[in-house]
Scaffold this motif. Structure first.
Motif, PDB file in Angstrom:
ATOM      1  N   VAL A  32      11.243  97.819  61.223  1.00 39.38           N
ATOM      2  CA  VAL A  32      12.010  98.369  60.094  1.00 39.38           C
ATOM      3  C   VAL A  32      12.993  97.323  59.554  1.00 39.38           C
ATOM      4  N   ASP A  35      17.537  96.731  55.271  1.00 40.07           N
ATOM      5  CA  ASP A  35      18.001  97.605  54.176  1.00 40.07           C
ATOM      6  C   ASP A  35      17.538  99.038  54.397  1.00 40.07           C
ATOM      7  N   LYS A  36      16.384  99.197  55.094  1.00 42.07           N
ATOM      8  CA  LYS A  36      15.915 100.557  55.401  1.00 42.07           C
ATOM      9  C   LYS A  36      16.794 101.161  56.510  1.00 42.07           C
ATOM     10  N   GLY A  40      19.126 104.486  55.829  1.00 43.43           N
ATOM     11  CA  GLY A  40      18.948 105.701  56.639  1.00 43.43           C
ATOM     12  C   GLY A  40      20.256 106.229  57.198  1.00 43.43           C
TER      13      GLY A  40
END
Ligand SMILES: NC(=O)CC[C@H](N)C(=O)O
Length: 329
Positions: A32, A35-36, A40
């Motif tokens: 992952v 930025d993800k 989140g």
């Protein structure tokens, strides 16, 4: 204005993904992107202005000295920026303790530097990464977390980057220090109980800005029926220091002593650590270190002793200076 915390992402399980929510132990690490990870966690905006950088995307068992140097240089540069108040490093848990100690020894800043990981991927039931990351950012945004050396936040605890190690590989309470955590972080609030007394960061004689390469230092493990194959192989490979993870008090098997003395005679530094979980190796206990001109690692585990030996050897190859350094850091 809210403190500005930079999150440097390097990979690990905290960036991992499993096939299903039931996969808490079988998953792929380092998937992952940063930025993800940050997207989140909108709650981060309550504690800090956060910006993210993807420095690496690897499982931390694959860290090399080059990764350590590159990460250290980036942390050092960011720490010098007036608009950066704290730094978080997301990292695999396998070697997080080594990276944390390396930064603790070489980054000259009083700003909080906090490493964080997770034991379950974000895709798993009761994933621990989100709260661990929230806690890491809140600690990195706290003024009272400054000047305590590099920190690790896992499982609500604030651990010293020097003392902490990964104690178990399958529970969320994975990180332990034989001297206890420095404090707790609960709902974004820090509760401190102790502060480090060993030299670190701004009090360190070592500086990442001056370190361009790290010398070869490796580790041999002691056990019943020990032999000298590994010791001799590392000698031939040209290590500058060899960490011996001895049984009990850091003991050395009789059949291995001569080969270590031979390496010492060839200029290799010999450093006695212990394979016991909470080692405490003292000079001349079990082996005549004064006579053999060996160094003892005291309470540092083999993998930590290796980090300190590499950093120390960038400045000195004098065994008495090395021993002073092992007492002080
Ligand atoms: N919990 C973890 O992060 C372990 C995953 C992987 N072995 C790593 O260290 O990056």
């Amino acid at each position: 204005a809210k403190p500005h915390v930079v999150v440097l992402a390097t990979g690990g399980t905290i960036a991992g993904a499993g096939a299903s929510a039931a996969n808490s132990a079988t998953y792929a690490a380092a998937k992952v992107p940063v930025d993800k990870l940050l997207a989140g966690l909108p709650e981060l905006a309550n504690v800090a202005k956060v910006s993210g950088e993807q420095v690496f995307q690897i499982a931390s068992e694959s860290f090399t000295n080059d990764h350590l140097l590159k990460l250290g240089q980036r942390v050092s540069a960011l720490a010098k920026q007036a608009d950066v108040d704290g730094i978080v490093i997301t990292h695999g848990t396998d070697t997080m303790e080594e990276t944390a100690y390396f930064l603790n020894l070489t980054v000259h800043t009083n700003k909080p530097i906090v490493l964080v990981g997770s034991m379950r991927p974000g895709t798993a039931l009761s994933a621990d990464g989100a709260l661990n990351l929230y806690s890491a950012v809140s600690v990195a945004a706290s003024k009272d977390a400054g000047g305590k050396g590099v920190l690790i936040t896992m499982n609500d605890e604030i651990q010293s980057g020097r003392d902490v190690h990964k104690h178990i590989n399958i529970k969320t309470e994975a990180f332990k220090s034989q001297w206890g955590p420095l404090g707790m972080v609960v709902e974004g609030k820090n509760y401190w109980f102790r502060a480090p007394v060993k030299r670190h960061t701004t009090q360190s004689e070592f500086n990442i800005d001056d370190i361009k390469a790290l010398p070869a230092v490796d580790i041999v493990y002691g056990y019943s029926n020990m032999n000298t194959t590994g010791i001799e192989a590392y000698g031939k490979a040209g290590v500058k220091a060899l960490i011996h993870a001895g049984t009990g008090n850091g003991s050395v098997a009789a059949q291995a002593v001569e080969s270590l003395k031979t390496l010492r005679g060839q200029g290799v530094q010999i450093i006695r650590s212990a394979r016991v979980p909470d080692g405490f190796v003292l000079r001349n206990a079990e082996q005549p270190d004064d006579k053999y001109d060996w160094v003892v690692a005291h309470d540092l585990r083999p993998q930590k002793a290796r980090i300190l030996a590499m950093v120390a050897l960038t400045k000195t190859n004098d065994s008495k200076e090395l021993q002073r350094i092992f007492w002080e850091y």
